[in-house]
Scaffold this active site. Structure first.
Site, mmCIF file in Angstrom:
data_model
loop_
_atom_site.group_PDB
_atom_site.id
_atom_site.type_symbol
_atom_site.label_atom_id
_atom_site.label_comp_id
_atom_site.label_asym_id
_atom_site.label_seq_id
_atom_site.Cartn_x
_atom_site.Cartn_y
_atom_site.Cartn_z
ATOM 1 N N ASN A 1 -13.570 36.953 50.180
ATOM 2 C CA ASN A 1 -14.381 35.741 50.293
ATOM 3 C C ASN A 1 -15.743 36.120 50.854
ATOM 4 O O ASN A 1 -15.824 36.727 51.921
ATOM 5 C CB ASN A 1 -13.675 34.730 51.197
ATOM 6 C CG ASN A 1 -12.372 34.285 50.588
ATOM 7 O OD1 ASN A 1 -12.352 33.385 49.778
ATOM 8 N ND2 ASN A 1 -11.289 34.950 50.940
ATOM 9 N N THR B 1 -8.258 37.957 47.174
ATOM 10 C CA THR B 1 -9.690 37.769 46.982
ATOM 11 C C THR B 1 -10.449 38.208 48.220
ATOM 12 O O THR B 1 -9.938 38.142 49.340
ATOM 13 C CB THR B 1 -10.048 36.295 46.695
ATOM 14 O OG1 THR B 1 -9.596 35.482 47.783
ATOM 15 C CG2 THR B 1 -9.451 35.820 45.386
ATOM 16 N N GLU C 1 -15.235 33.467 45.893
ATOM 17 C CA GLU C 1 -13.990 34.223 46.020
ATOM 18 C C GLU C 1 -13.955 35.273 44.921
ATOM 19 O O GLU C 1 -13.966 34.939 43.741
ATOM 20 C CB GLU C 1 -12.796 33.277 45.895
ATOM 21 C CG GLU C 1 -12.838 32.160 46.929
ATOM 22 C CD GLU C 1 -11.977 30.965 46.566
ATOM 23 O OE1 GLU C 1 -11.203 30.533 47.417
ATOM 24 O OE2 GLU C 1 -12.087 30.484 45.419
#
Length: 126
Positions: free
Chosen positions: A18, A16, A72
């Site tokens: 962020n 992911t 995310e």
């Protein structure tokens, strides 16, 4: 893109990006949104192509590791087994256009349950 908790790629196999909540409007904007999983399109600054993405806006109820809302973003690659980006790009700018809501945020009893649901969310987002 900021440093996260190191779980996406390392523990769950779902990398992911962020995003900094303050850059995305801060708690004032985020508190008006339902916490949960969304789908849309994302691209890194300087890129011309948009990529499908699934993102979580929430408090991470499965993990007890801090306060505040996180954002995310998982950018999908050509297949579920291959993420779009293999490299880290902390400090870069990412644009995300959110198109819809998949589900509310949930707490899971185990990491395997969470990973299974994330994979379902990715399938729904596709």
């Amino acid at each position: 893109v900021v440093t996260g908790f190191g779980r996406g790629s390392k523990q769950m196999g779902v990398p992911t990006a962020n995003l900094d909540p303050e850059t995305c409007g801060g708690e004032a904007v985020l508190s008006a949104l339902p916490l949960g999983v969304y789908f849309g399109w994302a691209k890194r600054e300087g890129e011309s192509n948009w990529h499908e993405c699934v993102l979580n806006v929430g408090k991470r109820p499965t993990f007890v590791d801090g306060d505040g809302t996180t954002i995310e973003v998982h950018v999908m690659g050509a297949s579920d087994a291959t993420p779009e980006y293999e490299d880290d790009f902390y400090g870069e700018t990412m644009r995300v256009d959110v198109c819809g809501f998949i589900r509310p945020e949930l707490r899971f009893d185990s990491l395997p349950e969470l990973v299974a649901r994330i994979k379902t969310d990715i399938g729904l987002a596709r």
